[in-house]
Design a protein around this motif. Sequence first.
Motif, PDB file in Angstrom:
ATOM      1  N   ARG A 107       0.829  -1.203   0.000  1.00 32.77           N
ATOM      2  CA  ARG A 107       0.000   0.000   0.000  1.00 32.77           C
ATOM      3  C   ARG A 107       0.854   1.240   0.000  1.00 32.77           C
ATOM      4  O   ARG A 107       0.616   2.157  -0.749  1.00 32.77           O
ATOM      5  CB  ARG A 107      -0.925  -0.011   1.216  1.00 32.77           C
ATOM      6  CG  ARG A 107      -2.165  -0.796   0.965  1.00 32.77           C
ATOM      7  CD  ARG A 107      -3.444  -0.165   1.505  1.00 32.77           C
ATOM      8  NE  ARG A 107      -3.304   0.789   2.574  1.00 32.77           N
ATOM      9  CZ  ARG A 107      -3.526   0.501   3.852  1.00 32.77           C
ATOM     10  NH1 ARG A 107      -3.848  -0.711   4.211  1.00 32.77           N
ATOM     11  NH2 ARG A 107      -3.427   1.439   4.752  1.00 32.77           N
ATOM     12  N   ARG A 108       1.863   1.209   0.843  1.00 32.05           N
ATOM     13  CA  ARG A 108       2.746   2.381   0.853  1.00 32.05           C
ATOM     14  C   ARG A 108       3.371   2.581  -0.508  1.00 32.05           C
ATOM     15  O   ARG A 108       3.433   3.676  -1.016  1.00 32.05           O
ATOM     16  CB  ARG A 108       3.852   2.187   1.893  1.00 32.05           C
ATOM     17  CG  ARG A 108       3.477   2.720   3.239  1.00 32.05           C
ATOM     18  CD  ARG A 108       4.668   2.573   4.172  1.00 32.05           C
ATOM     19  NE  ARG A 108       5.836   3.299   3.707  1.00 32.05           N
ATOM     20  CZ  ARG A 108       7.065   2.971   4.051  1.00 32.05           C
ATOM     21  NH1 ARG A 108       7.291   1.934   4.815  1.00 32.05           N
ATOM     22  NH2 ARG A 108       8.069   3.681   3.622  1.00 32.05           N
ATOM     23  N   ASP A 142       5.312 -21.212  -3.422  1.00 28.47           N
ATOM     24  CA  ASP A 142       6.715 -21.479  -3.093  1.00 28.47           C
ATOM     25  C   ASP A 142       7.646 -20.501  -3.780  1.00 28.47           C
ATOM     26  O   ASP A 142       8.632 -20.061  -3.214  1.00 28.47           O
ATOM     27  CB  ASP A 142       7.085 -22.919  -3.482  1.00 28.47           C
ATOM     28  CG  ASP A 142       6.196 -23.920  -2.773  1.00 28.47           C
ATOM     29  OD1 ASP A 142       5.412 -23.481  -1.902  1.00 28.47           O
ATOM     30  OD2 ASP A 142       6.274 -25.118  -3.092  1.00 28.47           O
ATOM     31  N   ALA A 143       7.363 -20.206  -5.048  1.00 27.03           N
ATOM     32  CA  ALA A 143       8.255 -19.299  -5.757  1.00 27.03           C
ATOM     33  C   ALA A 143       7.807 -17.862  -5.581  1.00 27.03           C
ATOM     34  O   ALA A 143       8.314 -16.965  -6.236  1.00 27.03           O
ATOM     35  CB  ALA A 143       8.312 -19.663  -7.240  1.00 27.03           C
ATOM     36  N   ASN A 144       6.820 -17.654  -4.718  1.00 25.40           N
ATOM     37  CA  ASN A 144       6.375 -16.311  -4.362  1.00 25.40           C
ATOM     38  C   ASN A 144       5.806 -15.523  -5.531  1.00 25.40           C
ATOM     39  O   ASN A 144       5.978 -14.319  -5.617  1.00 25.40           O
ATOM     40  CB  ASN A 144       7.516 -15.513  -3.717  1.00 25.40           C
ATOM     41  CG  ASN A 144       7.014 -14.233  -3.087  1.00 25.40           C
ATOM     42  OD1 ASN A 144       5.845 -14.155  -2.697  1.00 25.40           O
ATOM     43  ND2 ASN A 144       7.862 -13.224  -3.006  1.00 25.40           N
ATOM     44  N   PHE A 145       5.121 -16.208  -6.433  1.00 28.17           N
ATOM     45  CA  PHE A 145       4.567 -15.462  -7.548  1.00 28.17           C
ATOM     46  C   PHE A 145       3.392 -14.586  -7.144  1.00 28.17           C
ATOM     47  O   PHE A 145       3.043 -13.660  -7.867  1.00 28.17           O
ATOM     48  CB  PHE A 145       4.204 -16.382  -8.710  1.00 28.17           C
ATOM     49  CG  PHE A 145       5.307 -16.449  -9.708  1.00 28.17           C
ATOM     50  CD1 PHE A 145       6.558 -16.885  -9.327  1.00 28.17           C
ATOM     51  CD2 PHE A 145       5.112 -16.029 -11.007  1.00 28.17           C
ATOM     52  CE1 PHE A 145       7.603 -16.907 -10.220  1.00 28.17           C
ATOM     53  CE2 PHE A 145       6.158 -16.046 -11.910  1.00 28.17           C
ATOM     54  CZ  PHE A 145       7.403 -16.489 -11.521  1.00 28.17           C
ATOM     55  N   MET A 185       1.853  -8.963  -7.386  1.00 29.79           N
ATOM     56  CA  MET A 185       1.512  -7.683  -6.771  1.00 29.79           C
ATOM     57  C   MET A 185       2.514  -6.613  -7.183  1.00 29.79           C
ATOM     58  O   MET A 185       2.133  -5.515  -7.603  1.00 29.79           O
ATOM     59  CB  MET A 185       1.540  -7.879  -5.244  1.00 29.79           C
ATOM     60  CG  MET A 185       1.048  -6.705  -4.457  1.00 29.79           C
ATOM     61  SD  MET A 185      -0.710  -6.518  -4.752  1.00 29.79           S
ATOM     62  CE  MET A 185      -0.985  -4.958  -3.939  1.00 29.79           C
ATOM     63  N   ASN A 186       3.812  -6.927  -7.079  1.00 29.50           N
ATOM     64  CA  ASN A 186       4.841  -5.957  -7.461  1.00 29.50           C
ATOM     65  C   ASN A 186       4.694  -5.551  -8.910  1.00 29.50           C
ATOM     66  O   ASN A 186       4.791  -4.382  -9.257  1.00 29.50           O
ATOM     67  CB  ASN A 186       6.233  -6.570  -7.270  1.00 29.50           C
ATOM     68  CG  ASN A 186       6.547  -6.786  -5.815  1.00 29.50           C
ATOM     69  OD1 ASN A 186       6.071  -6.051  -4.968  1.00 29.50           O
ATOM     70  ND2 ASN A 186       7.333  -7.809  -5.530  1.00 29.50           N
ATOM     71  N   THR A 229       9.772  -8.658  -9.703  1.00 28.90           N
ATOM     72  CA  THR A 229       8.619  -8.748 -10.594  1.00 28.90           C
ATOM     73  C   THR A 229       8.526 -10.160 -11.178  1.00 28.90           C
ATOM     74  O   THR A 229       9.430 -10.972 -11.004  1.00 28.90           O
ATOM     75  CB  THR A 229       8.755  -7.748 -11.744  1.00 28.90           C
ATOM     76  OG1 THR A 229       9.933  -8.075 -12.469  1.00 28.90           O
ATOM     77  CG2 THR A 229       8.835  -6.333 -11.240  1.00 28.90           C
ATOM     78  N   LEU A 230       7.450 -10.410 -11.883  1.00 29.15           N
ATOM     79  CA  LEU A 230       7.238 -11.735 -12.472  1.00 29.15           C
ATOM     80  C   LEU A 230       8.389 -12.130 -13.391  1.00 29.15           C
ATOM     81  O   LEU A 230       8.899 -13.244 -13.334  1.00 29.15           O
ATOM     82  CB  LEU A 230       5.932 -11.745 -13.263  1.00 29.15           C
ATOM     83  CG  LEU A 230       4.649 -11.637 -12.438  1.00 29.15           C
ATOM     84  CD1 LEU A 230       3.462 -11.405 -13.353  1.00 29.15           C
ATOM     85  CD2 LEU A 230       4.438 -12.895 -11.618  1.00 29.15           C
ATOM     86  N   ALA A 231       8.799 -11.195 -14.253  1.00 27.25           N
ATOM     87  CA  ALA A 231       9.837 -11.525 -15.224  1.00 27.25           C
ATOM     88  C   ALA A 231      11.128 -11.926 -14.522  1.00 27.25           C
ATOM     89  O   ALA A 231      11.813 -12.864 -14.936  1.00 27.25           O
ATOM     90  CB  ALA A 231      10.079 -10.351 -16.166  1.00 27.25           C
TER      91      ALA A 231
END
Lengths: 484, 322, 310
Positions: free
Chosen positions: A6-7, C97-100, C105-106, C259-261
């Motif tokens: 959010r930040r 597991d791979a935090n996708f 979100m990023n 990021t995803l990439a």
Amino acid sequence: MERIPRRGALALFAAGAALPVSGCARSSTRGGVAHGDAGSLQWWDHFDPLKSALTGLFDEFEGNVGVAVERTVYNPDSMGQALQLAEGSDQLPDVFTNFFGAPSAALVDRGTVAPVELSDEARRGLEGSLFEGVHTFDGKIFTVPIFSHRQNSTLTWANSRLLEKAGHDAENLPSTWDDFRTLCRDLVASGTDHPWVAPLAHSDRMQEHLVDLAQSAGQSLAMVGSSGNGITDARTGDFPFASEAFLEAFAFLHSLITDGFMLPASTSLDAREARVRWASGEAAFFFDGPWNAGVLNGQFGEFMEDVRVSGPPSPDGRGLTARPPADGQFWCAGRSQRREEVGELFSLLTRSEFAVALAENMDQPPADPHALDRAEVPALYSLAVRLLEKNVRTAPSPVVRNPAVGSVIAEMNDIRPDLGDIIQGYLGGDIDDLGKELTRFNDRLSTERDRAIDVVNDAGGGVSVQDWIFEEYRSGDDFDVTDY
Amino acid sequence: MTSMSRTTEPRAARGAPRSAGEVAVAKRRRPSLWIYVFLAPTVVLFGMYTVWPSISSLVYSTLEWRGLGLERSFTGLENYRRLLADPLFWKSLWITLLIIVVTVPLRVTAGLLLALVLNNPRLPLAGLLRTAFFVPVVATTAIVGFVMGFVLDPSAGPINEALSILGVGPVDFLGSSRTSLWAVMGVHVWKWLGVTLIYWLAALQTVPRELLEAAETDGAGPAARLRHVTLPLLRPFAVIIVVLTVIETMQIFDLVVTMTGGGPFFSTLATEVYIYDTAFGAARPDLGYASAIGVAFGVLTVLLMVVLTLVMRLARRRQEER
Amino acid sequence: MTTTQAQEPSRDLHARREPGRTRRRPVSDPRARGRGRRRIGRWAQTLVVGALGLLWIYPLLWVLAASFKDSLDIFSGGLGLLPDSWHPENYLRAWRDANFSGYMMNTVLITAGSIVLVVVRCAMAGYVIARFRFLGRRVVLAVLVATMFIPTGLFVVPVVELSDLLGLLNTRTGLVLAIAGGGNVAAVLLYVGFFSRVPKELEEAAVMDGAGFLRVFFRVMLPLSGPVTATVVVLTFLSSWNNFFLPLVFTFSTPQNRTLAVGMMAFQGTNSTDWAGLAAAASISLVPIVLLFLLLQRYFVEGIAGAVKN
């Protein structure tokens, strides 16, 4: 952590709308010099198979020291760039694997890496296995070897079902080049159209294959690293690539192609893809290192029982190869503020518990050969490692004799086409006169080395071509730390 | 949709506001401060992230610089001297040129043909079909390289199976230096055709329906309508679409790196691949030399573009005279 | 010419008014037959282009299918789509597991930030360049056009140095600025082209109503530019969604910002690649874009119609 997005989002919109951008929107602690989150130690490597061994180690370390280790695994293809860019922006982690492409001596010279203080127990355990110019510099320990140097990438891995279909005893793999070709012929006759798959697009791996095969054909080499500009003829100190043994090795690989034994797709495969093609039964043979067993076990468990392994095929059937003393894998950043903790962490790397865990990860074989006895690993992996222990010798390393050799190699410009290009070019039919191309490559390398020696000597290095010559060394021998 | 395509047409970009009225209105509102306020974000950011790096590259190209964080020393034009004598640089230029000369016309014409068909609103499923051609554009290069390895596989790939029915092959598309460049170009066209298609679809929106209907009433068949109404109206867009396509084509490098790494035996070593290889991929990174290649490549490209623009303008003028 | 176009409703809307159109023509048999033939012709076209489209998209359908297979099945199954056995856990592996989930979100945040920044800054610049004469106008334009063709492969090095200097490295803000700050010349030129053709009466009317500079831009001009904005959004989306190098460099010390990439990298290891996980990850990162395109495609058309009405 929950609030960070959010930040971040607010900051982004603020930035997008009006652009009064200050550094206010950091979504997490600023990295700066290698100290990431306040509490954790940053660790980068490219050994994804070591996950469980390292996780256990890190947990123990956190228990002892109270510092968490944040590990980032890089794909080896991007590790080099990541390190370079990180160094350029002062963001190196506390610990990293040397994928700079520069020899360790260069990293030490420029202060990229720092010495570490090991525990007494660790020091005792390492006696006899640390080499000046490789692990220690000016007597200070910088890194510790975790893998054995007794390894190569050219073990013969075979699919027993296809061999049996060709009416061949799978327990008895071909040991000579001629046997190998004969068996390939039988395999073709029994319906395996292309018995051999190789990662022709993976030039580093092909160089390793070539060097291993040339050594198995009797070439004695002095080595810094296992490929590239660091390989010289031990007896003369010259670059060896146009030697008889190298030409024979080239000819062997070439014959496999001209006889139609190679899976055609090989030309565009890297080692990872070639392995899967082999594991899916398209080809019977695949040259690879001991880690092949680990990968198979992880990904293609059901295939394991059909796999057999033996040493690299060679003209004399002995399959002897050699590698220089193993490099240390992990290095402490020169600007790390956690050197003390890194020292403790590195001490843990030398313990036999870690060696056992390492063996159980089934990647490169652990430095401690006894670890295998206590590790629970599939027989296939033990067999591969024992083969290597028996048949891989210690090659002399000019860097150990004179660490400034490392600076020379670091100073040398790349010569293109390099050995990998030439292999690809010759096997792919783009180079007709191999001897001429290799001789030219040798000459250009020599000229470049002479230039680099001058540069290093001008800076007070004190190197000469003599440092590359090990006249007394014979292929098939071990060149131990006492022989220098 | 008028918008998108006309826009970058040089004339529009170059031209001053056409009506004095606009300027007058603006003047009355004492806008000059606002003008610069509006310009500021772009000027500042562009200065930081494009102009500054360009200048930096120029400076880097005169350095002996072996990697980030390492010492840099001034060597003057040494890198450029080396460049002129480097056969790989010239080879890479040739490869880049070949890629542009082959794929750009292919993409532009194929994109146009597809757009003409897919622009028909009464065509069933047009939206879905447009999407089908567009999806490869957004597919990650890593995955494209992986899939295309299968598609082009000499032993089991579908293309080779099709060829074998015709009694041809097998062709080692990616593994042979004779075919690898063509294979990479093919995949490049496959991946990026969707973008060109979108450009043309946008351009087609500007063709007034009435004109077509009028032509139809006058008895012009579809071919004649295409030839005498649609295509002439599209001509101005062709320039900008070609330019955009060329720019995209110069960024072919990540695809090449994934598919062939510039090989086999340098057969797909486009200039950007060579730059990347020299800067980051080599055993011994050489940022100074890589920058020199980059600068030389940039200068040559800009020159080429200037020449092309002049030629096109000349051609257009001659046409207008006729 | 511009105005003629502007009054022309978009074709898709027109299509729905088909009956109105036919009324203009005398209903005569041969024409009706012609229409019937044409309909068949259109279906034939759809069939041909559809077959081509299927061929076109097949490799990616295969990736989607591969995301449900296990690694061996991917290689031994050739180009068949149906898995031998279903492995939805590939998605779990990628997502959790791979935090996708975090990477997604990023990526969304960074892409959204870049799009907003690019649209706003390019629209503002395009507007003043198109509609005002001012000191330095030609210089700005010349520099913009000249830099279009410079290879940007090495820009990452100075950009990192600069960002480090400004304390922007390792921040998502810094990353957004780096992605959206450079280049995008095409976007500026698109806006220049659009705004230079907006009829001056619109602006004059707003000014008569007492609107100031900002109001004219944000209330009148920017809303008009819908179609260009859609195009710019798509172009920016493409470049920032798949951008690899900058996110890589900007997240060295902050892996949670990846990021995803960049995250995709985790599936390719030293000795092995988790192809199934990679395929799942690729599918995860592909689906939003496909959806966005399907949505924006409609917006393209309606945007024009909207712009026309005002």
